[in-house]
Design an enzyme around this catalytic site. Structure first.
Site: not given
Ligand code: C2E
Ligand code: FE
Ligand code: FE
Ligand code: SIN
Ligand code: SIN
Ligand code: SIN
Length: 373
Positions: A233, A237, A288
């Site tokens: 998925h 990245k 996703h």
């Molecule tokens: P990921 O870390 O695999 O997170 C996948 C999804 O989990 C996120 O998609 C979001 O829908 C949810 N999620 C993860 N952490 C949180 C959280 O603390 N609060 C909430 N409400 N939801 C959360 P999203 O937001 O589209 O992010 C996609 C990817 O972008 C993330 O994959 C991560 O790799 C990156 N990312 C997103 N926000 C941040 C951030 O604040 N800092 C960093 N370094 N990376 C981020």
């Molecule tokens: Fe993703």
């Molecule tokens: Fe993931």
């Protein structure tokens, strides 16, 4: 054998009927276990036998492998032992009136299942190139004289020459799918390594997704497809800068725009394949991060315009992201996760899936414990 079960030999119309009936079902079957079962039922019915067992050669272990009749359990014998080993090695067919009179017979399976083998007929199963695939075996003729005839050898050989083709098509497909599975998993791991997540993340997401798929009523086959396709998925990245993915804090608006590209990048990497697993993986990579309310990305699809695979993996992925440490956040406890999914029911997530999730959160937590980093 009890006389209540005695049958007569088939008339030729009955034989034809059996062949047509099974042939039409065998031609469209693409699941190995179900195909084997159909082939066994056909062999049994064509020869008026009590049982039919298909032994398949397993190259990795040099054994012959079969399903125990009326169960899902498998039995293995060395490819050189017993009557079945003899037929496999020599490629001769064999008709025996009483197996216990033959010193090659190995009664292990009878002992294991409490069944009493008497008459046996076996023929080698080969493909068009004359490679041996296994052995087709029928046990206990149900007619009054209780023995298999030369006519039965002809019938079973006919069934074998036909079914071997169907079998080989399915086996080839399975080999290709195994190769794909491995590639997908490896690629999924590469994507995760780039974002400082371990292989455990892709494993868990795959398990959550399959679990949720089963609980919301998808077939086991489809649930398995989701399981093998979901590790990809986040493959997109690989094209996102380390500095962004591993940033300890919150992303800037620009950085988040760059991250959102991973959905389309992943889709473009996978979309050109015709294979079912990679097709499913492409849909999942793309969808996703869509949301039920239409505010997700990349397309802003809403409701069930997002493919069910995308909706399922979304729940699985977010659950894992919340339940584990990320470079930018600490793991949440179960209570906080639960509150989040309740709040986002019908907003971020498919409300039906959330109902299923909420009713089965224990299963999610169990998987999490089982696949701890
Ligand atoms: P990921 O870390 O695999 O997170 C996948 C999804 O989990 C996120 O998609 C979001 O829908 C949810 N999620 C993860 N952490 C949180 C959280 O603390 N609060 C909430 N409400 N939801 C959360 P999203 O937001 O589209 O992010 C996609 C990817 O972008 C993330 O994959 C991560 O790799 C990156 N990312 C997103 N926000 C941040 C951030 O604040 N800092 C960093 N370094 N990376 C981020
Ligand atoms: Fe993703
Ligand atoms: Fe993931
Ligand atoms: C044998 O091959 O000797 C045993 C096979 C069977 O019992 O089905
Ligand atoms: C994982 O095991 O992949 C989760 C670790 C993390 O998200 O940082
Ligand atoms: C569907 O919408 O395709 C049924 C599965 C669900 O969303 O609960």
């Amino acid at each position: 054998m009890s006389h209540g079960r005695l049958k007569r030999e088939l008339h030729s119309e009955e034989l034809l009927e059996i062949i047509f009936d099974y042939a039409s079902r065998i031609t469209i079957e693409n699941n190995l276990d179900r195909l084997l079962m159909l082939m066994e039922d056909m062999g049994r019915d064509m020869t008026v036998a009590d049982r039919c067992t298909l032994w398949l050669y397993d190259e990795k272990t040099d054994e012959l492998l079969a399903r125990i009749p009326h169960g899902m359990e498998k039995i293995r014998v060395p490819a050189t032992s017993g009557l079945v080993g003899y037929v496999y090695q020599t490629a001769n067919s064999l008709v025996i009136d009483d197996a216990y009179e033959d010193k090659r017979f190995c009664a292990e399976l009878d002992v294991k299942t409490g069944y009493r083998t008497k008459s046996v007929m076996m023929i080698p199963l080969t493909n068009k190139q004359n490679q041996r695939l296994g052995v087709y075996q029928v046990i206990n003729k149900l007619t009054a004289d209780e023995v298999f005839t030369a006519q039965d050898v002809k019938y079973l050989s006919l069934a074998a020459s036909y079914t071997a083709q169907a079998l080989e098509a399915v086996l080839t497909n399975i080999e290709m799918e195994e190769a794909q599975r491995e590639i997908i998993f490896k690629m999924g791991e590469i994507g995760e390594v780039r974002s400082k997540e371990t292989g455990a993340h892709v494993k868990r997401v795959a398990e959550y997704a399959k679990f949720l798929a089963m609980k919301c009523g998808l077939s086991e086959e489809e649930a398995d497809l989701i399981k093998v396709a979901s590790p990809m998925h986040d493959i997109g990245k690989v094209a996102i800068a380390d500095a962004i993915l591993n940033k300890p804090g919150k992303l800037s608006e620009e950085e988040f725009i760059a991250v959102r590209e991973h959905a389309n990048i992943g889709y473009n990497l996978l979309k050109n394949s015709n294979r079912s697993i990679l097709k499913a993986a492409a849909v999942i990579a793309k969808e996703h991060h869509e949301r039920w309310d239409g505010k997700g990305y990349p397309e802003g699809l809403s409701g069930d315009d997002t493919h069910i695979y995308g909706r399922i993996v979304s729940v699985a992925d977010v659950f894992d992201a919340l339940a584990t440490d990320r470079p930018y956040k600490k793991a949440w406890n179960a209570e906080k996760i639960l509150a989040h999914f309740k709040k986002e029911r019908g907003c971020q997530f498919d409300p039906n899936l959330i109902d299923v999730f909420l009713a089965n959160m224990d299963g999610f937590l169990q998987i999490k414990e089982q696949y701890e980093d």
